[in-house]
Write an enzyme that holds these catalytic residues in place. Structure first.
Site, short mmCIF file in Angstrom:
data_model
loop_
_atom_site.label_atom_id
_atom_site.label_comp_id
_atom_site.label_asym_id
_atom_site.label_seq_id
_atom_site.Cartn_x
_atom_site.Cartn_y
_atom_site.Cartn_z
N MET A 44 8.53 4.76 5.77
CA MET A 44 8.68 3.32 5.22
C MET A 44 9.88 3.39 4.52
O MET A 44 10.48 2.01 4.55
CB MET A 44 7.26 2.96 4.43
CG MET A 44 6.00 2.87 5.40
SD MET A 44 6.05 2.06 6.94
CE MET A 44 6.59 0.43 6.24
N GLU A 45 10.34 4.17 3.71
CA GLU A 45 11.56 4.08 2.90
C GLU A 45 12.74 3.93 3.96
O GLU A 45 13.62 3.08 3.59
CB GLU A 45 11.53 5.25 2.08
CG GLU A 45 10.67 4.95 0.85
CD GLU A 45 9.43 5.42 1.05
OE1 GLU A 45 8.78 5.68 2.04
OE2 GLU A 45 8.50 5.09 0.02
N LEU A 75 0.70 -1.18 0.14
CA LEU A 75 0.07 0.04 -0.13
C LEU A 75 0.68 1.35 -0.03
O LEU A 75 0.40 2.19 -0.12
CB LEU A 75 -0.90 0.04 1.37
CG LEU A 75 -1.86 -1.18 1.02
CD1 LEU A 75 -2.78 -1.28 2.46
CD2 LEU A 75 -2.62 -1.41 -0.09
N CYS A 76 2.12 1.19 -0.06
CA CYS A 76 2.99 2.26 -0.31
C CYS A 76 2.86 2.70 -1.51
O CYS A 76 2.79 2.25 -2.86
CB CYS A 76 4.41 2.06 -0.03
SG CYS A 76 5.06 1.98 1.66
N HIS A 77 2.92 4.10 -1.79
CA HIS A 77 2.97 4.88 -2.90
C HIS A 77 4.24 4.82 -3.37
O HIS A 77 5.33 5.14 -2.84
CB HIS A 77 2.65 6.34 -2.69
CG HIS A 77 1.29 6.59 -2.17
ND1 HIS A 77 0.99 6.35 -0.87
CD2 HIS A 77 -0.04 6.79 -3.12
CE1 HIS A 77 -0.55 6.49 -0.84
NE2 HIS A 77 -1.05 6.73 -2.08
N ASP A 93 23.40 -11.87 6.19
CA ASP A 93 23.62 -12.73 5.47
C ASP A 93 25.23 -12.97 5.29
O ASP A 93 25.79 -14.04 5.12
CB ASP A 93 23.25 -12.38 3.88
CG ASP A 93 23.73 -13.19 2.69
OD1 ASP A 93 23.33 -14.56 2.79
OD2 ASP A 93 24.12 -12.74 1.85
#
Lengths: 148, 148, 148, 148, 148, 148
Positions: C111-112, C75-77, C126
């Site tokens: 969010m980024e 739902l992120c733009h 990793d």
């Protein structure tokens, strides 16, 4: 003082902050070349040029790659290009590639043009590699960069 | 008879069907070069080589691009590479790039090696473009291809 | 009234319409941490820190992930970030990660920043997992959010 | 001797060559947690749990991210996962996330499980951030790894 | 008993575990159609068919989409297709599309064929939309599925 | 004169240059339909509708595809959509799909709406294909396009 904009003073990688730059019209043109055996060009002309799909496939690959540049090159900014074009010039021993990219935005679009040329060249290489093991790609450079 | 495997008799594009080919160990090595002004290399050596991030960023970009080759080059098959390596040789007027790709599978991996070299070169170009407007990328070719 | 902007009154998912929001300068900073055995940090310091590639690879992965956030989080733009930075602090029992994202646009960029931290942490995991089976990633949160 | 498989003796990044490893059944399970205010969980329960879309959106994001792990984490090998599952446990002050990944192949799948957990957590965060500014993501770790 | 393999007994989404399935040769063929005004086809024939780029661009888009199916459709497994083909039949009021996908693997490839048809149709639509506002895409279905 | 904007006078593909167009509010609505056996809908209603995950998974797939349109359709411009919505209407012999896309920008968003519908339909197909081999997707068209 000369400055690597993508490097900090200690040589560390950094993405430039372009937030304070004005939106400007920007154009870049890049060129490159797939060099191959004359017989390869002769075969292409006999079987697939000018009307076959070879150049169209390479053009589409170049356009798609230009749009995808920020995913390929780590420190490039995401852009919303307003135009990409890729053109070819078939010579007797190779194929010239020329890409043009346009944007109204905060950062130049030469990496997008160079990426379009590179991936178009790789795509031509892929389509010809079954008949020619001696091809090479070169001369990839920016030939024009405009900001206004 | 010589044959463009990616073209049908009418010159149309086609993706080769590799389903009947045996799984074999495949290795490809490709090379290329970013040519730049000696001053650019001098600056890199002063500010960012050998210990800065420049070569590492280009290496990572090349490895990621190799894994992404089938998304970039339309008629390439998706592959699950078992190994990619990208190495650099810094000279006085440029940086040599060498990529190795490996796979046990049905199709060769030279396009993956060529793509790794190309995108590593573009990434180096991106990091140096603020100080050098005359760079070019060339000599991209396959130097070894093994199937066993 | 308190409101989940991404949920409709029946609990259904929705992407907020940001079209009517003004373009504003937006900054977000997020942090997180990879916790590992002290011996792992000691080994990294002996073999690969501060000058090896470990932190650079994680930084590049974080920057690339930030640019790719809208593909990862449904739902992120889609955004065209003007800047991403990822920094590390090496402690005796872990590595702190701090990401900053900037944009002039219609929606916040936390969010980024969180995505950059998360993927940088996964990349560190990793690279260390062959020597340490007890690592964990945590403390991922927003520490600053500015709109002006 | 203990060894970072992704680092060469000089600390340089490298992708391990897994070509000589046998194909084996591999399973990994990872866990993590979004911690939030009890009021946020109460609101979710009132408006969107258990029947709304919140957990489904996060599950799908996690599954898609697991399939995309090699594009996110630079030194991970491309894999063709045979199974991914993501499950949630809603508590009074947070949501637990558990991901399982399976493959018959040459390399372990714990990075894919960890990536699924991380992106599912980020997606939950995104859906709840309008009502809760104090959330954090943590406890991301491998809880089981099987090879047979 | 009839069963939705992608749904658990409570209606929850799940990705089927195909790990225990044998590797088999699998082929799928799907078809679909772009319906447009006869004048649009007449214009295409005058300006761009059969020798222009229209069908080639759509073919390439379809092939690329087939390779990308697992990123588009959440519960699809990642596959390494051995072959994709997309063919067109130009009629007086539309263009028929037929895609064939092949794989030796653990799961069928009809979603890949359907995706190739759908994206090829969307690409044709995109190229014709400036001259025809009444087009529609339909008849997308599997016409053959083979496992041996 | 009628004009294929994506084709040059020789029928060659080209990406339109939208750089000179003004930024405008743009909305597009597209529809489509998955047609299936009544028994399939009955089964879905018994097991997974309205509260299961089926429609949510398809919605998320459609939203993600809309954001990814420029990567799927070669001549589409990259856009930063401000809104995407996907809605469903369950009938006795199929499921209707309706997608709305919004943007303030230089180019229309109907391809994004059509792509959302197409990929949502493919996702529904994927989830129902184990119980119904006779499904088809059709009626994909633009039903509204606004520019102001």
């Amino acid at each position: 003082m000369t400055d690597f904009s993508h490097l900090d003073p200690a040589g560390g990688a950094r993405m430039v902050d372009v937030g304070a730059k004005p939106d400007q019209q920007r154009v870049a043109v890049a060129e490159g070349r797939l060099t191959c055996a004359p017989q390869t060009i002769a075969l292409l002309r006999a079987q697939a040029l000018p009307k076959g799909d070879v150049l169209t496939v390479a053009k589409i690959a170049g356009i798609q790659a230009a749009k995808n540049t920020a995913q390929l090159i780590p420190l490039c900014h995401p852009l919303t290009l307003s135009h990409v074009d890729v053109e070819f010039t078939v010579a007797d021993d190779g194929i010239g590639i020329r890409a043009t990219t346009r944007l109204t935005g905060k950062t130049g679009v030469e990496m997008e043009a160079l990426t379009a040329v590179s991936v178009a060249a790789l795509t031509l290489y892929d389509m010809c590699k079954a008949v020619d093991k001696s091809m090479s790609i070169g001369g990839i450079r920016v030939v024009e960069k405009i900001k206004k």
